[in-house]
Scaffold this motif. Structure first.
Motif, short mmCIF file in Angstrom:
data_model
loop_
_atom_site.label_atom_id
_atom_site.label_comp_id
_atom_site.label_asym_id
_atom_site.label_seq_id
_atom_site.Cartn_x
_atom_site.Cartn_y
_atom_site.Cartn_z
N THR A 1 0.76 -1.11 0.10
CA THR A 1 0.03 -0.06 0.07
C THR A 1 0.74 1.12 0.00
OG1 THR A 1 -1.63 -1.21 1.15
CG2 THR A 1 -2.04 1.24 1.16
N ASP A 2 1.96 1.29 0.91
CA ASP A 2 2.80 2.40 0.89
C ASP A 2 3.43 2.63 -0.54
OD1 ASP A 2 2.52 2.80 3.50
OD2 ASP A 2 4.22 1.49 4.05
N SER A 3 3.89 1.47 -1.13
CA SER A 3 4.46 1.69 -2.60
C SER A 3 3.54 2.37 -3.56
CB SER A 3 5.04 0.26 -3.07
OG SER A 3 5.95 -0.14 -2.24
N ILE A 4 2.15 1.80 -3.45
CA ILE A 4 1.03 2.36 -4.30
C ILE A 4 0.95 3.72 -4.12
CG2 ILE A 4 -0.95 2.27 -5.22
CD1 ILE A 4 -1.11 -0.79 -4.63
N ILE A 5 0.90 4.28 -3.13
CA ILE A 5 0.69 5.65 -2.58
C ILE A 5 2.01 6.45 -3.20
CG2 ILE A 5 0.87 7.38 -0.79
CD1 ILE A 5 -0.85 5.21 0.95
N GLU A 6 3.25 6.01 -2.80
CA GLU A 6 4.46 6.66 -3.73
C GLU A 6 4.23 6.73 -4.95
OE1 GLU A 6 7.70 4.67 -2.31
OE2 GLU A 6 7.47 5.10 0.03
N ASN A 7 3.87 5.57 -5.81
CA ASN A 7 3.67 5.83 -7.04
C ASN A 7 2.50 6.49 -7.84
OD1 ASN A 7 5.99 4.18 -8.07
ND2 ASN A 7 5.08 2.25 -7.33
N LEU A 8 1.60 6.92 -6.79
CA LEU A 8 0.79 7.88 -7.47
C LEU A 8 1.18 9.16 -7.79
CD1 LEU A 8 -2.11 7.26 -4.51
CD2 LEU A 8 -2.39 6.89 -7.00
N SER A 9 2.06 9.54 -7.02
CA SER A 9 2.61 10.91 -7.46
C SER A 9 3.53 10.71 -8.77
CB SER A 9 3.78 11.58 -6.36
OG SER A 9 2.87 11.37 -5.33
N LYS A 10 4.17 9.54 -8.73
CA LYS A 10 5.28 9.34 -10.00
C LYS A 10 4.34 9.20 -11.42
CE LYS A 10 8.40 5.89 -11.97
NZ LYS A 10 9.17 4.74 -11.66
N VAL A 11 3.19 8.56 -11.08
CA VAL A 11 2.56 8.41 -12.69
C VAL A 11 1.67 9.46 -12.86
CG1 VAL A 11 2.36 5.78 -12.31
CG2 VAL A 11 0.43 7.27 -11.19
N LYS A 12 1.40 10.29 -11.59
CA LYS A 12 0.50 11.63 -12.17
C LYS A 12 1.58 12.52 -12.90
CE LYS A 12 -2.06 15.20 -9.73
NZ LYS A 12 -2.60 15.68 -8.68
N ALA A 13 2.81 12.72 -12.45
CA ALA A 13 3.63 13.43 -13.22
C ALA A 13 4.05 13.12 -14.54
CB ALA A 13 4.98 13.42 -12.35
N GLU A 14 3.67 11.81 -14.90
CA GLU A 14 3.95 11.10 -16.35
C GLU A 14 2.95 11.37 -16.99
OE1 GLU A 14 5.01 7.28 -15.54
OE2 GLU A 14 7.03 7.65 -14.54
N ILE A 15 1.74 11.53 -16.60
CA ILE A 15 0.61 11.70 -17.18
C ILE A 15 0.32 13.22 -18.03
CG2 ILE A 15 -2.01 11.78 -17.35
CD1 ILE A 15 -1.99 9.79 -15.29
#
Length: 365
Positions: free
Chosen positions: A351-365
């Motif tokens: 769950t922590d990793s998915i939360i961290e990756n939310l910011s990453k994928v948002k920046a890529e969109i």
């Protein structure tokens, strides 16, 4: 600034690992709400219904429980079932009571092959596989019609009758739902699955309705399989699948098969939809309560988090739903996997990793 959209959630964690995966899903959506700059927020009310409640009160939910849920925007559900309570009691007393009480007649179960997940299927292009099962969710084999009689005749002489109910209305609305969904996908195809060679009444009616409805969708390719052949096709020719529509029982079984082929039942999300929108819809992972691992913190939360994404999409938060799905895929791509997928990460770490990756994928969109 526009007014904050307030979403009222009824949260029913239920039994076993249901409490753990629901907590993970709520962490994800509340994180998104906090980062939305006031676009939306959740007001969550928790209901302690389930097998523990049954053992204390003799029923799976309080009297009038379904009506208590009516005013919510959506229901977020964990899992039901635990040793000490017969499965048919727990299922009919809670989950099916809600589904039938709110006429949540469309059950949506996507099958997606996530990157980084060990392959269970020998296919030359597994990464391209992505289909969705549309399950008739209100009648069919799970109508609850039947009974047990003649126990007074003595041991071994009791008779049980379990009837499947197929109505033309029920068949048509779920088949049209599948065709409408197919029109939104890159490949426009619907596959209908029955067993009409052996079940000559209800499933022949289904076949006839499918044939009639398909004429209204000339732009959508169609296919029809018997369920035993379909099970083989899921393994041998999964590239032929896009939108699959089937009865309550068959879609239930085949969606588990699809999830297993994709890696684990722990990955599988689902939505119980009332398409008319006059009652709340319910969102839950496909897996059960898994009492053997409950309380250990090792359950796979991806199915519940994916179900939360389906919930956000249903509530009109389409971008946020897409973010969740992309963050899940990025997490598995990084090899961050739970034990059921051959990894070593626990529920909180995933769950922590998915939360961290939310910011990453948002920046890529």
């Amino acid at each position: 600034m526009s007014e904050t959209k307030r979403i009222r959630l009824a949260v029913i964690p239920g039994d076993g690992i249901g409490t753990e995966v629901v907590e993970a899903g709520l962490r994800i959506i509340n994180h998104l709400a906090e980062a939305s700059n006031g676009k939306f927020e959740f007001e969550s009310d928790f209901f302690p219904w389930g097998c523990e409640y049954y053992l204390e009160h003799g029923k799976m939910m309080e009297e009038g429980g379904v009506e208590r849920l009516r005013g919510y925007d959506a229901i977020y559900f964990g899992a039901v079932g635990f040793p000490g309570v017969p499965d048919h009691v727990s299922l009919w007393g809670l989950r099916l009571a809600i589904c039938q009480g709110f006429d949540q007649w469309a059950n949506i179960r996507p099958i997606e092959f996530l990157p980084g997940v060990p392959r269970r299927l020998n296919h030359p292009d597994v990464d391209s596989l992505n289909w969705v099962l549309i399950r008739e969710n209100s009648e069919g084999e799970y109508s609850g019609i039947g009974g047990r009689n003649f126990s007074g005749r003595g041991l071994g002489k009791e008779v049980a009758v379990q009837s499947a109910l197929f109505t033309e209305h029920g068949c048509e609305r779920i088949i049209r739902y599948a065709f409408d969904l197919a029109r939104t996908r890159k490949r426009k195809k619907v596959t209908s699955i029955t067993k009409s060679n052996a079940q000559q009444y209800g499933m022949v009616l289904w076949d006839e309705v499918f044939s009639r409805v398909s004429k209204d969708y000339p732009d959508v390719e169609t296919d029809q399989w018997l369920v035993d052949a379909a099970a083989a096709q899921f393994v041998l020719k999964p590239e032929e699948l896009e939108v699959v529509v089937a009865s309550n029982l068959f879609a239930d079984i085949l969606s588990d098969l699809g999830s297993a082929l994709a890696g684990s039942l722990g990955l599988a999300a689902s939505a119980n939809i009332n398409p008319e929108g006059n009652t709340p819809s319910m969102f839950e992972s496909v897996h059960g309560s898994a009492p053997d691992i409950a309380g250990q913190g090792i359950s796979n939360p991806i199915g519940a988090i994916g179900s939360a994404a389906l919930m956000l999409d249903h509530l009109g938060l389409n971008e946020e739903a897409e973010l969740i799905n992309k963050a899940i895929a990025e997490t598995t791509r990084q090899g961050i996997l739970t034990r059921d997928l051959g990894g070593t990460y626990n529920t909180d770490e995933i769950t922590d990793s998915i939360i961290e990756n939310l910011s990453k994928v948002k920046a890529e969109i």
